[in-house]
Write an enzyme that holds these catalytic residues in place. Structure first.
Site, PDB file in Angstrom:
ATOM      1  N   LYS A  22       0.838  -1.199   0.000  1.00  0.00           N
ATOM      2  CA  LYS A  22       0.000   0.000   0.000  1.00  0.00           C
ATOM      3  C   LYS A  22       0.874   1.249   0.000  1.00  0.00           C
ATOM      4  O   LYS A  22       1.916   1.289   0.673  1.00  0.00           O
ATOM      5  CB  LYS A  22      -0.908  -0.035   1.233  1.00  0.00           C
ATOM      6  CG  LYS A  22      -1.892   1.108   1.379  1.00  0.00           C
ATOM      7  CD  LYS A  22      -2.759   0.864   2.617  1.00  0.00           C
ATOM      8  CE  LYS A  22      -3.656   2.031   2.943  1.00  0.00           C
ATOM      9  NZ  LYS A  22      -4.473   1.770   4.157  1.00  0.00           N
ATOM     10  N   SER A  73      -9.116   2.411   3.492  1.00  0.00           N
ATOM     11  CA  SER A  73      -8.218   3.058   2.552  1.00  0.00           C
ATOM     12  C   SER A  73      -7.392   2.076   1.741  1.00  0.00           C
ATOM     13  O   SER A  73      -6.805   2.449   0.723  1.00  0.00           O
ATOM     14  CB  SER A  73      -7.292   4.028   3.294  1.00  0.00           C
ATOM     15  OG  SER A  73      -6.459   3.358   4.221  1.00  0.00           O
ATOM     16  N   SER A 112      -9.280   0.324   7.955  1.00  0.00           N
ATOM     17  CA  SER A 112      -8.840   0.249   6.567  1.00  0.00           C
ATOM     18  C   SER A 112      -8.235  -1.081   6.127  1.00  0.00           C
ATOM     19  O   SER A 112      -7.904  -1.231   4.961  1.00  0.00           O
ATOM     20  CB  SER A 112      -7.857   1.376   6.262  1.00  0.00           C
ATOM     21  OG  SER A 112      -8.489   2.619   6.403  1.00  0.00           O
TER      22      SER A 112
END
Length: 468
Positions: free
Chosen positions: A82, A157, A181
């Site tokens: 990520k 996210s 997230s």
């Protein structure tokens, strides 16, 4: 409805990460073959899913040709990181384009341990700006879409990671969780997502400086055994002696649990489909011999306001310290309306931040009392199924975005404040065929309990996977 899946008759097949590690060990596939298959898959589906922000394909190819340099269990298995942790040679943009990209000089503390497992990163995945929103809908780059139905959000996210794992690009990908997230994209994309206990896995230096460490690193996967194996391997690299070890969890436990069930968030009852799915999960637990008790939500009403203010304070620190943190090219006018609205909210209420942070730190007293009578808490992961793209449009007014965000993401922030572990499991689907996650939480350090229960539920009610 458009479903997107990358599964193919190639080296990856439909194996999970453990299956690929076993195939590599047996010599039936090579790391180079796995990396090439994953690159082909991401190129096939990313035009529709929009989850890739940085390509490191050549680096991955070079890495896959080396003779197992790290020797980790997953050595040679392709993955993604990520785009909010530092990986040497890759920029870290945190889901925004408010400054000019600069490659990191060294791996951050998390990437150093993560890559020590042998996972091979193909690049970085997209997230919402600084991870503040539960949908990644960049004003310029567009939204990350859900592979189960591209008209809907992949959650955030950790949206790019979730979309790619669900679609079959890779079997495991990095995610992290400051308000849900890991669990939100797991719920939206039909995946397993465990947010570990505070301190279980390393954090990069910028996150460690938070007054209250609400963020935890982890992964999203398609199988419980992948999640369990990941934490086993990370524990071999970077164990925290202050926490009970997770160990090598490989299946259900014999112990029957006392399960508390709650379908009402601090703000409202979950949607009808979600409530029905939660009660069906509770009934399944009873059939498996667990003791189930429906409870009222014990968390004080003020928790939501406190968590929102703390969230806003983090945005305030990023916006006001942008040039110092991200360099002279930082331009706050390129930030989205949610980030700027959170900054304004904090600026108006700075005098309230210390007390709100102190109350958040004390909310664990509530859950500690809960766990004296119960072993596990079951709630929905989210209050409703994944909304359509545009529901959390970052170009809308802050007031609209935050109202919709707080309404939907009502269950997950609690464990970020308490530091307790929680796992989202894809045990249900909406009438429209979208995944609905069920969330199980436990006391600090009891990830093994959650994994054992997850193994049991996966066996009792295998969840659907794409293509379906």
């Amino acid at each position: 409805m458009t479903r997107i899946a990358a599964f193919d008759d190639d080296a990856l097949a439909d194996l999970d990460a453990v299956g690929l590690a076993q195939a590599l060990g047996a010599g039936t596939v090579s790391a180079a073959e796995l990396v090439e298959a994953a690159i082909a898959r991401v190129e096939k589906v990313d035009p529709a899913l929009n989850g890739l922000v940085y390509r490191a394909f050549d680096r991955a190819r070079a890495r896959s040709r080396q003779p197992r340099p790290y020797g980790g269990f997953f050595d040679g298995v392709p993955t993604f990181v990520k785009d909010n942790v530092a990986v040497a040679g890759m920029p870290t943009m945190n889901g925004t384009d408010a400054w000019d990209p600069v490659a990191e000089r060294a791996d951050g503390d998390f990437a150093r341990a993560f890559l020590g497992t042998g996972l091979v990163p193909l690049g970085k995945t997209r997230l919402s700006e600084f991870g503040f929103s539960a949908a990644a809908e960049h004003p310029r780059l567009g939204p990350v879409r859900n592979p189960w139905n591209t008209d809907h959000t992949a959650g955030a996210s950790s949206s790019g990671s979730g979309a790619f794992v669900a679609a079959g690009v890779v079997p495991i990908a990095h995610a992290n969780d400051g308000g849900g997230s890991i669990r939100i994209p797991a719920s939206c994309n039909g995946l397993v997502g465990l947010k570990p206990s505070r301190g279980r896995l390393p954090l990069d230096a910028d996150v460690r400086r938070m007054p209250l460490r609400i963020v935890a690193n982890g992964v999203v996967t398609r199988s419980v055994r992948d999640t369990a194996a990941f934490y086993r391997e990370m524990e071999r690299i970077t164990a925290n002696p202050a926490l009970p070890p997770i160990g090598d969890v490989t299946g259900p436990a014999r112990q029957r649990l006392r399960v508390a069930v709650c379908t009402h968030s601090i703000s409202r009852e979950a949607g009808v489909e979600v409530v029905e799915a939660t009660l069906k999960t509770a009934a399944l637990l009873e059939r498996l011999g667990h003791q189930v008790t429906v409870i009222d939500n014990p968390v004080p009403q003020r928790f939501l306001d406190d968590f929102l203010l703390y969230w806003a304070f983090l945005a305030f620190a990023l916006v006001r310290g942008g040039k110092r943190t991200f360099g002279p090219s930082f331009d706050r006018t390129r930030l989205d309306n949610l980030t700027l609205g959170l900054d304004r909210h904090a600026a108006r209420n700075l005098h309230r931040v210390p007390a709100a942070t102190a109350r958040l730190a004390r909310v664990r007293r509530v859950t500690t009392a809960l766990y004296t009578a119960h072993d596990v808490l079951l709630t929905p992961t989210l209050a409703d199924p994944p909304p359509r793209v545009g529901h959390l449009d970052p170009t809308a007014s802050y007031e609209q975005i935050i109202e919709r965000l707080v309404d939907w993401v009502a269950f997950t922030p609690l464990q970020n404040a308490t530091g307790e572990p929680a796992i989202s499991l894809p045990l249900a689907q909406s009438a429209a065929g979208l995944p609905i996650g069920m969330m199980f939480a436990a006391p600090v350090g009891r990830e093994a309990r959650l994994l054992e229960l997850a193994f049991e539920l996966e066996e009792a009610q295998p969840w659907p996977r794409l293509p379906a």
